[in-house]
Write a protein that holds these residues in place. Structure first.
Motif, PDB file in Angstrom:
ATOM      1  N   ARG A 226       0.420  -1.428   0.163  1.00 46.66           N
ATOM      2  CA  ARG A 226      -0.179  -0.206  -0.100  1.00 46.66           C
ATOM      3  C   ARG A 226       0.203   1.385  -0.020  1.00 46.66           C
ATOM      4  O   ARG A 226       2.202   1.432   0.813  1.00 46.66           O
ATOM      5  CB  ARG A 226      -1.319  -0.058   1.131  1.00 46.66           C
ATOM      6  CG  ARG A 226      -2.432  -0.085   0.767  1.00 46.66           C
ATOM      7  CD  ARG A 226      -3.572  -0.252   2.165  1.00 46.66           C
ATOM      8  NE  ARG A 226      -3.219   0.022   3.371  1.00 46.66           N
ATOM      9  CZ  ARG A 226      -3.487  -0.926   4.480  1.00 46.66           C
ATOM     10  NH1 ARG A 226      -3.763  -2.352   4.007  1.00 46.66           N
ATOM     11  NH2 ARG A 226      -2.687  -0.599   5.724  1.00 46.66           N
TER      12      ARG A 226
ATOM     13  N   TYR B  13      -0.473  11.028   4.561  1.00 48.22           N
ATOM     14  CA  TYR B  13      -1.452  11.905   5.036  1.00 48.22           C
ATOM     15  C   TYR B  13      -1.253  13.032   5.096  1.00 48.22           C
ATOM     16  O   TYR B  13      -0.365  13.601   5.034  1.00 48.22           O
ATOM     17  CB  TYR B  13      -1.154  11.009   6.353  1.00 48.22           C
ATOM     18  CG  TYR B  13      -0.852   9.489   6.503  1.00 48.22           C
ATOM     19  CD1 TYR B  13      -1.677   8.738   7.492  1.00 48.22           C
ATOM     20  CD2 TYR B  13       0.820   8.677   6.044  1.00 48.22           C
ATOM     21  CE1 TYR B  13      -1.501   7.419   7.933  1.00 48.22           C
ATOM     22  CE2 TYR B  13       0.742   6.920   6.749  1.00 48.22           C
ATOM     23  CZ  TYR B  13       0.195   6.596   7.115  1.00 48.22           C
ATOM     24  OH  TYR B  13      -0.173   5.681   8.128  1.00 48.22           O
TER      25      TYR B  13
ATOM     26  N   HIS C 113      -2.470  -0.171  16.732  1.00 48.28           N
ATOM     27  CA  HIS C 113      -3.228  -1.531  15.991  1.00 48.28           C
ATOM     28  C   HIS C 113      -1.305  -2.466  15.680  1.00 48.28           C
ATOM     29  O   HIS C 113       0.003  -1.623  15.815  1.00 48.28           O
ATOM     30  CB  HIS C 113      -3.247  -1.322  14.771  1.00 48.28           C
ATOM     31  CG  HIS C 113      -2.439  -0.781  13.288  1.00 48.28           C
ATOM     32  ND1 HIS C 113      -2.633   0.781  12.953  1.00 48.28           N
ATOM     33  CD2 HIS C 113      -1.924  -1.669  12.647  1.00 48.28           C
ATOM     34  CE1 HIS C 113      -1.551   0.348  12.674  1.00 48.28           C
ATOM     35  NE2 HIS C 113      -1.344  -0.725  11.718  1.00 48.28           N
TER      36      HIS C 113
ATOM     37  N   ASP D  29      -0.411  -5.490  12.937  1.00 49.79           N
ATOM     38  CA  ASP D  29      -0.221  -5.352  11.711  1.00 49.79           C
ATOM     39  C   ASP D  29      -0.675  -7.305  12.357  1.00 49.79           C
ATOM     40  O   ASP D  29      -0.208  -7.720  12.764  1.00 49.79           O
ATOM     41  CB  ASP D  29       0.776  -5.404  10.673  1.00 49.79           C
ATOM     42  CG  ASP D  29       1.594  -3.604  10.684  1.00 49.79           C
ATOM     43  OD1 ASP D  29       0.271  -3.305  11.120  1.00 49.79           O
ATOM     44  OD2 ASP D  29       2.246  -3.252   9.657  1.00 49.79           O
TER      45      ASP D  29
ATOM     46  N   LEU E  74       8.488  -1.669   6.045  1.00 52.97           N
ATOM     47  CA  LEU E  74       8.102   0.248   6.031  1.00 52.97           C
ATOM     48  C   LEU E  74       8.702   1.178   5.815  1.00 52.97           C
ATOM     49  O   LEU E  74       9.535   0.721   6.458  1.00 52.97           O
ATOM     50  CB  LEU E  74       7.200   1.021   7.448  1.00 52.97           C
ATOM     51  CG  LEU E  74       6.387   1.479   7.153  1.00 52.97           C
ATOM     52  CD1 LEU E  74       4.932   1.842   6.538  1.00 52.97           C
ATOM     53  CD2 LEU E  74       6.468   2.423   8.441  1.00 52.97           C
TER      54      LEU E  74
ATOM     55  N   HIS F 283       1.521  -0.218  16.816  1.00 48.20           N
ATOM     56  CA  HIS F 283       2.500   1.381  16.318  1.00 48.20           C
ATOM     57  C   HIS F 283       0.680   2.577  16.100  1.00 48.20           C
ATOM     58  O   HIS F 283       0.117   1.168  16.059  1.00 48.20           O
ATOM     59  CB  HIS F 283       3.170   1.218  15.115  1.00 48.20           C
ATOM     60  CG  HIS F 283       2.973   0.475  14.290  1.00 48.20           C
ATOM     61  ND1 HIS F 283       2.208  -1.500  14.389  1.00 48.20           N
ATOM     62  CD2 HIS F 283       2.366   0.295  12.433  1.00 48.20           C
ATOM     63  CE1 HIS F 283       2.157  -1.848  13.100  1.00 48.20           C
ATOM     64  NE2 HIS F 283       1.664  -0.664  12.514  1.00 48.20           N
TER      65      HIS F 283
ATOM     66  N   ARG G 200       2.657  13.644   3.863  1.00 50.86           N
ATOM     67  CA  ARG G 200       2.930  12.258   4.336  1.00 50.86           C
ATOM     68  C   ARG G 200       2.782  10.638   3.412  1.00 50.86           C
ATOM     69  O   ARG G 200       1.322  10.963   3.370  1.00 50.86           O
ATOM     70  CB  ARG G 200       3.257  11.885   5.941  1.00 50.86           C
ATOM     71  CG  ARG G 200       4.195  10.925   6.175  1.00 50.86           C
ATOM     72  CD  ARG G 200       4.079  10.525   7.671  1.00 50.86           C
ATOM     73  NE  ARG G 200       5.115   9.703   7.819  1.00 50.86           N
ATOM     74  CZ  ARG G 200       4.139   7.770   8.243  1.00 50.86           C
ATOM     75  NH1 ARG G 200       3.259   7.780   8.134  1.00 50.86           N
ATOM     76  NH2 ARG G 200       5.327   7.395   8.689  1.00 50.86           N
TER      77      ARG G 200
ATOM     78  N   SER H 215       3.767   7.250   3.155  1.00 52.97           N
ATOM     79  CA  SER H 215       4.355   6.618   3.214  1.00 52.97           C
ATOM     80  C   SER H 215       4.415   4.726   2.504  1.00 52.97           C
ATOM     81  O   SER H 215       3.121   4.792   2.050  1.00 52.97           O
ATOM     82  CB  SER H 215       3.914   5.571   4.978  1.00 52.97           C
ATOM     83  OG  SER H 215       2.438   4.547   4.330  1.00 52.97           O
TER      84      SER H 215
END
Ligand SMILES: O=C(O)CCC(=O)C(=O)O
Ligand SMILES: [Fe+2]
Length: 435
Positions: free
Chosen positions: A280, A284, A300, A302, A309, A358, A368, A370
């Motif tokens: 993905r 943000y 959460h 993963d 990441l 995290h 942002r 990622s």
């Protein structure tokens, strides 16, 4: 230094000459089979092979093939190891049947499914079941099959590869493995890290030796059939010259994870060979600086094995929960990825590897981005704690079970979790899919 392994597929038997499936039956070579084995022996002698060990199944077909071939040379003082782990695939109730009978009795679809899947099994009371054969007396009944799928043959072959064959290779000795079509296919599948479907494409021919080259870590390099005339290559067309040449398929193999846990390198392959991975790119938008609780991505862990990441240069966004409950920033670095361990890794390791909790709080005034690659088990993989010789689950330490109910809680308590069920439970609780 490169290592060499020679695989010799057992030659034609009397039953095979009549078009029947041998499976685990004892069956000697046909006249044609003897010729095939002699030819293989000559080829290996002429090519200058000298073997330090011979591995065969416990079936006449492989043992006769091996010694008929070896009698063509002068090397007969070789240690021989026989193991049921190199036997042919157990064909269950199809064993001994001719292809013609099978076509009359079963549908094309059934026969097609059994190319990879397990055919109808024979009961332990049946004379065809290996537990009725004194030869297998010393083997625990739970390891003796009433029929086998391709995958179970791979599982059967693997310990012999790990524990018996690799030590020879690692000490630069050359083993000769004389086994059956299915067990040689399984061995190649292990070495080449291929799926069942890919392995169906291998051309394994009776009496045609296959020279396998491995690198010094025993990673597969190539396999070459000995003595087969190379097929004339068609001239490449102008169009073909423009086509993309398929390179080796990228296959993220969780080898390091297996080795790090003291397991055989391929241990996780059957759980991840149809990985439900997701990649993905996440954008943000900035949250108002004043927002105290405004989170861009809530706390959460993963879901699966792990996440790789990559963050852009925005600072102070990603946070990781430490065992004392505090949140620590994980700042981006140009030369590093963030690796988040997932829930299934926690279940496998009984909490020795913690599924990192995290969150993202995007308060910088810029957008942002990622990029996350979520490496997950197969949807139908059944995950249960591995036998890692841990004294006890380490739940008292930094490991805080993230769920008190549902499939994950079952897994953390030591029970099995089907990955797809866990995924569904987690996604539905995040997105309220019940509606
Ligand atoms: O964007 C990030 O830094 C983390 C994203 C994340 O944790 C997720 O999508 O699971
Ligand atoms: Fe995440």
């Amino acid at each position: 230094m490169a290592k060499t392994l020679v695989l010799l597929p057992a030659c034609e038997t009397e039953l095979q000459a009549k078009g029947a499936r041998v499976g685990w039956a004892q069956d000697g070579l046909s006249a044609k089979g003897v010729e095939q084995a002699q030819k293989a022996g000559k080829l290996l002698t002429d090519a200058g092979f000298k073997f330090d060990a011979l591995f065969t199944s416990v079936q006449k077909q492989a043992v006769c093939t091996a010694w008929t071939a070896l009698m063509e040379g002068n090397e007969v003082a070789i240690p021989q190891y026989q193991s049921y782990r190199l036997n042919d695939r157990h064909w269950g109730s199809l064993q001994g049947c001719s292809e013609k009978d099978l076509e009359a009795k079963y549908s094309k679809e059934e026969l097609g499914n059994w190319r990879v899947g397990a055919p109808p099994s024979v009961a332990t009371s049946d004379a065809q079941h290996p537990c009725r054969d004194p030869k297998y007396r010393a083997i625990p009944a739970s390891l003796l099959p009433g029929s086998e799928s391709m995958a179970t043959v791979v599982q059967r072959v693997q310990p012999l590869w790990d524990d018996a064959i690799t030590p020879f290779l690692l000490s630069s000795k050359t083993p000769l493995v004389v086994a059956h079509e299915a067990s040689i296919r399984a061995l190649c599948q292990l070495l080449e890290e291929d799926t069942d479907q890919e392995a169906l494409e291998y051309n394994i021919l009776p009496g045609v030796p296959v020279i396998v080259e491995l690198d010094e870590d025993l990673d597969f390099r190539k396999k070459t059939p000995l003595g087969l005339k190379a097929k004339a290559k068609a001239k490449p067309s102008a169009r073909a010259a423009h086509d993309l040449k398929p390179g080796p398929k990228p296959k993220p193999q969780p080898k390091a994870m297996a080795l790090g846990l003291g397991l055989a390198p391929q241990h996780f392959e059957s759980f991840t060979d149809r990985s439900f991975w997701v990649a993905r790119v996440i954008g943000y938008p900035p949250l108002p600086r004043a927002a105290d609780v405004g989170l861009s991505c809530g706390e959460h862990s993963d879901y699966g094995c792990w996440t790789i990441l990559s963050q852009d240069e925005t600072r102070d966004a990603l946070e990781v929960r430490f065992p004392d409950g505090s949140w620590q920033k994980v700042q981006p670095r140009e030369d590093a990825f963030v690796i988040n361990l997932g829930d299934m890794l926690s279940v496998w390791t009984q909490g020795r590897y913690v599924a990192t909790r995290h969150r993202v709080r995007q308060t910088a005034g810029q957008f942002r981005t990622s990029v996350a690659f979520f490496y997950e088990p197969n949807l139908d993989a059944v995950i249960r704690p591995l036998d890692l010789g841990l004294a006890s689950p380490q739940s008292g330490r930094s490991f805080k079970p993230a769920a008190s109910t549902g499939p994950l809680a079952r897994g953390l308590a030591g029970g099995p979790v089907v990955y797809g069920e866990h995924l569904y439970a987690k996604v539905s609780s995040n997105f309220n899919l019940q509606a």
